[in-house]
Design an enzyme around this catalytic site. Structure first.
Site, PDB file in Angstrom:
ATOM      1  N   SER A  58      14.725   9.669 -23.676  1.00  0.00           N
ATOM      2  CA  SER A  58      14.292   9.058 -23.114  1.00  0.00           C
ATOM      3  C   SER A  58      13.436  11.022 -23.354  1.00  0.00           C
ATOM      4  O   SER A  58      11.397  10.187 -23.501  1.00  0.00           O
ATOM      5  CB  SER A  58      14.260   8.822 -21.635  1.00  0.00           C
ATOM      6  N   GLY A  65       2.386  13.116 -22.289  1.00  0.00           N
ATOM      7  CA  GLY A  65       2.057  14.618 -21.533  1.00  0.00           C
ATOM      8  C   GLY A  65       2.599  15.078 -20.360  1.00  0.00           C
ATOM      9  O   GLY A  65       3.824  14.215 -20.275  1.00  0.00           O
ATOM     10  N   GLU A 129      -4.922   9.750 -18.563  1.00  0.00           N
ATOM     11  CA  GLU A 129      -4.211   8.672 -18.049  1.00  0.00           C
ATOM     12  C   GLU A 129      -4.809   7.918 -17.740  1.00  0.00           C
ATOM     13  O   GLU A 129      -5.762   8.572 -16.512  1.00  0.00           O
ATOM     14  CB  GLU A 129      -2.677   8.914 -18.637  1.00  0.00           C
ATOM     15  N   HIS A 243       5.581  -0.519 -19.601  1.00  0.00           N
ATOM     16  CA  HIS A 243       4.150  -0.283 -20.329  1.00  0.00           C
ATOM     17  C   HIS A 243       3.149  -0.952 -20.823  1.00  0.00           C
ATOM     18  O   HIS A 243       3.377  -1.498 -21.884  1.00  0.00           O
ATOM     19  CB  HIS A 243       4.635   1.234 -21.247  1.00  0.00           C
ATOM     20  N   ARG A 289      -0.696   1.468 -14.570  1.00  0.00           N
ATOM     21  CA  ARG A 289       0.263   0.422 -15.194  1.00  0.00           C
ATOM     22  C   ARG A 289       0.923  -0.802 -14.952  1.00  0.00           C
ATOM     23  O   ARG A 289       0.228  -1.801 -16.025  1.00  0.00           O
ATOM     24  CB  ARG A 289       1.286   1.444 -16.289  1.00  0.00           C
ATOM     25  N   HIS A 350       9.430   0.208 -19.581  1.00  0.00           N
ATOM     26  CA  HIS A 350       9.036   2.080 -20.247  1.00  0.00           C
ATOM     27  C   HIS A 350      10.378   2.388 -18.877  1.00  0.00           C
ATOM     28  O   HIS A 350      10.700   3.553 -19.642  1.00  0.00           O
ATOM     29  CB  HIS A 350       7.775   2.331 -20.056  1.00  0.00           C
ATOM     30  N   ARG A 385       5.324   4.647 -10.635  1.00  0.00           N
ATOM     31  CA  ARG A 385       4.895   6.149 -11.567  1.00  0.00           C
ATOM     32  C   ARG A 385       4.151   6.574 -12.233  1.00  0.00           C
ATOM     33  O   ARG A 385       2.841   5.086 -12.157  1.00  0.00           O
ATOM     34  CB  ARG A 385       6.104   6.356 -12.121  1.00  0.00           C
TER      35      ARG A 385
END
Length: 529
Positions: A58, A65, A129, A243, A289, A350, A385
């Protein structure tokens, strides 16, 4: 403690596999496992075990990043605040403080190893992000994970004390009276005991048990399953991150389209070409997300099917080809050109938040058994996360595991106990492809109690109806079915919606009854604590 007879189908009862001895065994060759190996004393003899090649990890597939508060307008405290906000009340504040405080040291470690992050005239080039209040994601174009993995793998290859066991499957964890003392592995047709005073599980998560996943089908939580059978505490299995933006290519491959594109200005639009995220969240495309994924499904329902798209046309071809080299090349190879076309996207499994419960030093509930990376539940992520915290977690806690082993590993090796292996029931289960298809429907972005209950009953029926008495067991399939069961059980128990777990029949977050963690221990019913 005397070893028990091993009779799981690979050896006759009473016979034991040949053994190899090491100082440390690390299962997994992603960023977490490689970090542990490179952070340990060079005098230690290390076995680095992986069932797949590096490019199947993964880590290798990670695009965006690594988050670190490196900007002049940022701080570890602000990074921690964003992490806690996204985690929806279930993060460990201590773990988050460790993660964000030690992020600069993790960055230094990677750079010392040879990682080259993109830079501008002002220094490190930082991206933003979803869920982040600042630009703080360091990156190597759009293939950061691949770059980090290749750099660390080269360093590992140069260490004479590290022996790599590729194409080697973790069957089970071995224990004795003092705790963990090694593992049982299979390489080709040979079964072996690898023995060591310390074992580290860094074998990744379990998003591969979903049919639509950004990760390899091999990501089915083998390390977590082995730890569970050995008696380790497993926690938070219901929390799965989907995701928002993955495209299904003409070949059928599910390909991740980095969140960093939205951070640079790409938009989500509906079938009519209209931007819709501002209707669902104040942060629009840069909401966490889980919230973007649910908004996308709501928009699909509102427009009664059809497609949703990522619109990156305003960024221009030159910028897209330079900043997003890997994504642009992959999409272009399959006939998608971001500078002039809308890219059809859908939420996709994801990252899995549940795993082996650990303390701040990566110790599991079994002495001398450690976990880090996606296999571990460190408390950093809570119920969801924060983007680009995963690579960071692997480095920060991988370094901490190595430090704790260095200071505390004095466990004299004794005869291994095979009781964990004896817990593995032998089945001839339906194809895993069927399980993955059912998990997509039952345990995806939106869940329903009735469907979860039906899935629990179906899984139980498969286990009971397909007992296998002869022949070679399919260890990977056993693990996939086992972890699917743990996930569904925990999701059924959590009668609320929080982060990466959304129940349509219980759509509200309920702190009074459910601001707790699901706990699985072998031989006990799932509980909330």
């Amino acid at each position: 403690m005397k070893g028990r007879e091993y009779s799981n189908g690979m050896l006759p009862a009473g016979q034991y596999p040949k053994s190899r001895r090491y100082d440390v065994i690390i299962v997994g060759m992603g960023v977490a496992g490689l970090t542990v190996a490179l952070s340990l004393d060079k005098k230690l003899r290390i076995a680095l075990v992986s069932k797949n090649s590096l490019d199947e990890s993964s880590t290798y597939k990670a695009q965006g990043g690594m988050a670190v508060a490196a900007g002049t307008d940022d701080s570890a405290a602000q990074h921690a605040a964003d992490t806690l906000h996204v985690g929806k009340g279930l993060c460990s504040k201590e773990s988050v403080a460790v993660l964000t405080r030690e992020a600069p040291a993790a960055l230094d470690f990677l750079q010392t190893m040879g990682t080259r992050f993109c830079k501008s005239e002002q220094g490190l080039e930082l991206a933003r992000e979803g869920g982040h209040s600042r630009k703080r994601v360091v990156h190597h174009y759009d293939f950061t994970g691949r770059h980090i993995a290749e750099v660390l793998a080269r360093q590992t290859a140069g260490r004479s004390n590290i022996e790599c066991w590729e194409d080697t499957f973790l069957i089970d964890i071995l224990t004795n009276a003092q705790g963990c003392c090694g593992c049982l592995v299979k390489k080709k047709k040979q079964t072996l005991q690898l023995l060591a005073p310390a074992v580290v599980i860094a074998a990744g998560g379990y998003s591969g048990i979903f049919g639509r996943s950004t990760n390899s089908v091999a990501a089915n939580g083998d390390g977590i399953a082995a730890a569970y059978r050995a008696g380790a505490v497993i926690t938070d299995m219901e929390f799965v991150q989907f995701h928002p933006t993955a495209v299904t290519l003409p070949t059928g491959k599910v390909f991740l389209v980095s969140e960093a594109l939205r951070g640079e200005g790409a938009l989500l639009v509906n079938a009519a070409g209209e931007r819709f995220m501002p209707n669902y969240h104040e942060s629009a495309e840069l909401a966490p997300r889980d919230e973007v994924s649910r908004a996308m499904l709501a928009e699909l329902e509102r427009q009664q099917g059809g497609c949703l798209y990522l619109d990156a046309r305003a960024l221009g071809q030159d910028y897209l080809m330079e900043r997003f080299q890997a994504i642009y090349a992959e999409l272009a190879e399959h006939g998608y050109f971001m500078e002039k076309q809308l890219i059809p996207v859908l939420p996709t499994a994801h990252y899995t938040i549940g795993g082996i419960k650990t303390d701040l030093w990566g110790q599991s509930s079994i002495p001398h058994l450690y976990a880090c990376g996606e296999s571990a539940a460190t408390g950093v992520h809570g119920a969801n996360r924060l983007a680009s915290n995963s690579l960071l977690e692997g480095v920060v806690f991988g370094r901490r595991v190595a430090a704790h082993i260095h200071d505390n590993s004095r466990n004299p090796l004794q005869t291994a106990d095979f009781s964990a292996a004896e817990r593995r029931k032998r089945h001839s289960l339906p194809p895993v492809a069927l399980l993955r298809k059912k998990m997509d429907v039952t345990a995806g972005v939106v869940r329903q109690g009735r469907e979860l209950k039906d899935m629990t009953e179906w899984l139980h029926q498969q286990q009971e109806a397909n007992r296998q008495e002869e022949g070679q067991p399919d260890f990977s399939a056993d693990n996939a079915y086992l972890l699917a069961g743990l996930l569904v059980e925990a999701a059924l128990l959590r009668r609320e919606s929080r982060g990466g777990h959304y129940r349509a029949d219980y759509p509200v977050q309920n702190d009074r009854d459910f601001k707790k963690h699901s706990i699985h221990v072998w031989g006990k019913k799932v509980s909330l604590q």
